[in-house]
Design a protein around this motif. Structure first.
Motif, PDB file in Angstrom:
ATOM      1  N   HIS A 100      50.801  39.917  32.320  1.00  0.00           N
ATOM      2  CA  HIS A 100      51.712  39.134  31.474  1.00  0.00           C
ATOM      3  C   HIS A 100      52.246  37.878  32.160  1.00  0.00           C
ATOM      4  N   GLY A 101      51.627  37.512  33.276  1.00  0.00           N
ATOM      5  CA  GLY A 101      52.090  36.343  34.006  1.00  0.00           C
ATOM      6  C   GLY A 101      53.275  36.621  34.900  1.00  0.00           C
ATOM      7  N   ILE A 102      53.749  37.870  34.942  1.00  0.00           N
ATOM      8  CA  ILE A 102      54.927  38.216  35.752  1.00  0.00           C
ATOM      9  C   ILE A 102      54.559  38.162  37.233  1.00  0.00           C
ATOM     10  N   GLY A 103      55.183  37.263  37.968  1.00  0.00           N
ATOM     11  CA  GLY A 103      54.944  37.154  39.398  1.00  0.00           C
ATOM     12  C   GLY A 103      53.547  36.715  39.761  1.00  0.00           C
ATOM     13  N   TRP A 160      30.624  25.277  34.927  1.00  0.00           N
ATOM     14  CA  TRP A 160      31.299  26.161  35.881  1.00  0.00           C
ATOM     15  C   TRP A 160      31.516  27.557  35.294  1.00  0.00           C
ATOM     16  N   LEU A 161      31.407  27.657  33.968  1.00  0.00           N
ATOM     17  CA  LEU A 161      31.549  28.968  33.323  1.00  0.00           C
ATOM     18  C   LEU A 161      30.227  29.731  33.242  1.00  0.00           C
ATOM     19  N   ASP A 162      29.153  29.131  33.716  1.00  0.00           N
ATOM     20  CA  ASP A 162      27.843  29.779  33.610  1.00  0.00           C
ATOM     21  C   ASP A 162      27.807  31.168  34.256  1.00  0.00           C
ATOM     22  N   PRO A 163      28.438  31.397  35.423  1.00  0.00           N
ATOM     23  CA  PRO A 163      28.414  32.745  36.014  1.00  0.00           C
ATOM     24  C   PRO A 163      29.125  33.808  35.163  1.00  0.00           C
ATOM     25  N   PHE A 164      29.882  33.366  34.151  1.00  0.00           N
ATOM     26  CA  PHE A 164      30.666  34.299  33.344  1.00  0.00           C
ATOM     27  C   PHE A 164      30.097  34.475  31.936  1.00  0.00           C
ATOM     28  N   VAL A 223      50.770  29.159  30.186  1.00  0.00           N
ATOM     29  CA  VAL A 223      50.871  28.506  31.483  1.00  0.00           C
ATOM     30  C   VAL A 223      49.585  28.637  32.278  1.00  0.00           C
ATOM     31  N   SER A 224      48.689  29.540  31.872  1.00  0.00           N
ATOM     32  CA  SER A 224      47.524  29.852  32.704  1.00  0.00           C
ATOM     33  C   SER A 224      46.405  28.838  32.582  1.00  0.00           C
ATOM     34  N   HIS A 282      37.848  33.043  38.249  1.00  0.00           N
ATOM     35  CA  HIS A 282      37.866  34.506  38.269  1.00  0.00           C
ATOM     36  C   HIS A 282      39.175  35.062  37.703  1.00  0.00           C
ATOM     37  N   GLU A 283      40.226  34.237  37.679  1.00  0.00           N
ATOM     38  CA  GLU A 283      41.514  34.695  37.147  1.00  0.00           C
ATOM     39  C   GLU A 283      41.465  34.902  35.637  1.00  0.00           C
ATOM     40  N   TYR A 284      40.457  34.303  34.976  1.00  0.00           N
ATOM     41  CA  TYR A 284      40.384  34.338  33.524  1.00  0.00           C
ATOM     42  C   TYR A 284      39.414  35.399  32.999  1.00  0.00           C
ATOM     43  N   PHE A 285      38.903  36.210  33.904  1.00  0.00           N
ATOM     44  CA  PHE A 285      37.944  37.243  33.511  1.00  0.00           C
ATOM     45  C   PHE A 285      38.238  38.529  34.280  1.00  0.00           C
TER      46      PHE A 285
END
Length: 698
Positions: A366-369, A35-39, A413-414, A377-380
């Protein structure tokens, strides 16, 4: 880029005996997780960033030299008594060393500044051969700023001891620490445990008395209790010096100074050494995610600018924590932080680190809100702080290269993919990540649902929903949940009856019966199913009867709740002893069978009507009956274990406050017929709100 001199070829063992040859460009994660192949391109860019810094460090003599900043900066004393003091303060015009030794005279000991912005002074020994600065005396650095006549006073950034005298001022003093007889370690570090069982502790609250406990008291009183329970690691909170006690240690002012509230540096060394004598590893809760906003006794505005150690402007400030954020991509800052890790490993013989606030380091928000959904996509992209990620890669790479048995844990937490995979694969390099969703699940269930409405499938899903091939630390409740405003699991279960019905002289009540039973089941299923390591916050193992609240203005600076009430264990008439013994049984049984370092469990049953969960792990068969009223006779469960089985754990045993409904000498024989997708079945008696664990009898 990384050169072939230290870029090794490597292979990774994966399930079913397959061996995958990994690429050397940081895209190994995509081999493990398609699943990470696109990245791939972004993984390559991350690895290239890390590789570039690694190459620069190699050119400076490698990790071994680069991380010895504490032997160059700050105060260092030669064998002949000569003191050399260096401080990086690029914006300052002039600097002087002041202290008790020179009557705080700013003109007496001026320092010289080099082209790198480092001030330096050398003090030869006195006529008797003693260092000019007496041991345990106060010191500071004073600087003047360019273009003004302003003079500023700061605690040395690399100071190794700082103390606070509240009768004089809330501001900390820097102390020159140079004892004639420093503590000598007598015990080797223990081997890295296959199964990590962590006892998380805060030295200051580790007393039944309403005051700050000491390192020496923790060493004498608490370490033997931890050893008795069977934990093989201690995670110490609030060790790095912090001004505000109620911050739980997360507003660090002096990164190289152990908190003076609990004693002196030699006392902390003794604590670590004694833990090692029991075969217990000691982990430091390290705070590199941010720093205190304090100016007079912190790093903020150190050389008169807001960007000496931190990012300039808004990027350098954490709005929620009211603290400063490091500039991880700046060489002096990186050396400061990496050297800080080396210092705690070498000078205090810690065995590893739990990195606090990793989410804040990994992301610009920083994870705020921000609620992470698990979308890759949240990790790149622009959300990620590439400098923070790169620093964590370097920190983990350095620690594992220099200390092969080191343990590193991410509080994140991510769930960033690759957090707990080696840097050479493109990962962040941690050994474990805290499974933070697990305690959230338990508290949510206890707050919002009756246990007869608990969904067995959802519980199992939450306990097992983690990234394959990345290790997690499972825990039932966090230290935050012990704080005022929330409740521990024991408090949610039993509440006010803990004050009236926890004596063996009182009758068993439905609330206490339910609470004690579920407390045991929650801990066992989390231990067995939730991760590759386990963590407990001190006191929770025996159902600590009250919350945690540090002295503050809102409670008239009271220490009444800033303590752990070990006294309830000393009273044999109280029922806390049963939970304590159950926790001991969990740790010692795991030590014998090692389910934490075995592959994830196979769940053969999660029956909603019966409220029964069955799984196998570590050649053991775990059977849980969460039903509040229904017991089952001759209940059939599937297993791949064959032959004669015996009872290994039984939460209904009277020594754990059970009813003794299960014969401890009972023998169980499997039948070689398929059941629940397993090769065999066995029939058991499983009372309501009870868990049993079966293992091979021969």
């Amino acid at each position: 880029m990384l050169t072939d001199d230290f870029a090794d070829t490597f292979q990774t063992e994966v399930e079913k005996g397959r061996v995958l040859t990994m690429p050397k460009d940081g895209t190994g994660l995509a081999v493990l997780d398609p699943w990470l192949d696109p990245f791939r391109d972004q993984l390559k860019a991350r690895y290239a960033r890390y590789s570039d810094w690694r190459y620069r460090i190699e050119k400076e003599g490698g990790y071994k030299h680069f991380t010895e900043g504490y032997k160059y900066f700050g105060f260092n004393v030669a064998s002949d008594g000569t003191i050399t003091y260096r401080e990086w303060a690029p914006n300052a015009e002039t600097a002087s060393l002041i202290g008790d030794f020179n009557n705080w005279d700013a003109e007496a000991h001026p320092m010289k500044k080099n082209e790198q912005g480092v001030f330096e002074i050398t003090l030869k020994p006195d006529a008797s051969g003693r260092p000019q600065i007496p041991h345990n005396s106060k010191v500071k650095i004073t600087m003047t700023l360019p273009g003004t006549a302003e003079r500023i006073f700061r605690l040395p950034a690399w100071i190794r001891r700082a103390t606070q005298d509240l009768t004089v001022s809330p501001t900390y003093d820097a102390i020159f620490w140079n004892p004639d007889k420093p503590y000598q370690f007598r015990h080797l570090r223990p081997k890295r445990p296959e199964s990590l069982r962590i006892y998380e502790a805060h030295v200051g609250i580790s007393s039944s008395e309403p005051r700050v406990a000491t390192y020496k008291e923790f060493t004498a009183n608490v370490i033997p209790l931890i050893a008795y329970l069977g934990y093989n690691a201690i995670q110490l909170m609030a060790i790095m010096e912090h001004v505000y006690y109620a911050s739980f240690g997360y507003q660090v002012t002096s990164f190289f100074a152990p908190s003076s509230r609990y004693g002196n540096p030699e006392d902390l060394k003794e604590l670590v050494d004694v833990a090692h004598s029991y075969g217990i590893a000691v982990l430091l809760d390290v705070v590199h995610s941010h720093a205190s906003n304090n100016v007079l006794d912190g790093l903020n505005m150190f050389d008169g600018t807001d960007h000496c150690y931190f990012h300039e402007g808004g990027r350098g400030r954490h709005d929620l924590w009211n603290s400063r954020l490091f500039n991880y991509g700046y060489r002096p800052v990186m050396q400061f932080l990496l050297s800080n890790l080396r210092y705690w490993m070498d000078e205090y013989q810690f065995d590893g680190f739990r990195f606090d606030g990793v989410t804040s380091m990994l992301y610009k928000h920083h994870g705020i809100g921000y609620g992470f959904s698990g979308n890759y996509h949240e990790y790149f992209g622009d959300l990620v702080d590439e400098d923070g990620l790169m620093y964590l890669q370097l920190a983990n790479d350095f620690l594992h290269e220099m200390y092969p048995n080191v343990i590193t844990i991410a509080e994140d937490v991510s769930g960033m993919p690759g957090s707990c995979r080696p840097v050479r694969e493109g990962g962040v390099g941690f050994d474990y990540r805290l499974a933070m969703v697990v305690p959230d699940m338990w508290i949510k269930l206890l707050k919002e649902q009756k246990d007869e409405d608990w969904n067995m499938g959802n519980i199992v899903h939450t306990l097992t929903n983690r990234r394959h091939l990345e290790k997690a630390i499972a825990y039932c409740e966090s230290h935050d949940q012990a704080l005022v405003g929330d409740k521990t699991i024991a408090f949610w279960l039993m509440d006010k009856e803990m004050y009236t019905n926890m004596s063996d002289l009182t009758e068993r009540t439905p609330i206490i019966d339910r609470g004690m039973a579920l407390h045991k089941l929650i801990r066992l299923i989390t231990h067995g199913l939730g991760g590759e390591g386990y963590l407990n916050f001190e006191g929770n193992e025996f159902g600590h009867p009250e919350w945690l609240d540090f002295p503050r203005e809102g409670n008239q600076s009271s220490f009444h709740y800033a303590r752990r009430q070990w006294n309830v264990l000393d009273d044999d008439l109280l029922r806390y002893k049963y939970l304590n013994e159950w926790d001991r049984a969990l740790q010692q049984t795991e030590a014998q069978y090692g389910w934490l370092h075995h592959p994830q469990a196979y769940i053969s049953r999660k029956h909603e009507g019966d409220k029964v969960i069955v799984f196998e792990r570590g050649n053991l068969l775990f059977i849980f009956n969460f039903h509040p009223t229904q017991s089952f006779t001759d209940y059939r469960v599937g297993t791949n274990i064959s032959g004669k089985l015996k009872l290994v754990l039984n939460s209904d045993d009277p020594k754990y406050f059970g009813y003794g409904r299960i014969n401890p000498r009972c023998e169980y024989f499997t039948t070689a017929e398929p059941w629940d997708n397993r090769d065999n079945w066995v029939q058991v008696y499983i009372p309501s709100r009870t868990a049993i664990v079966l293992g091979k009898a021969d």
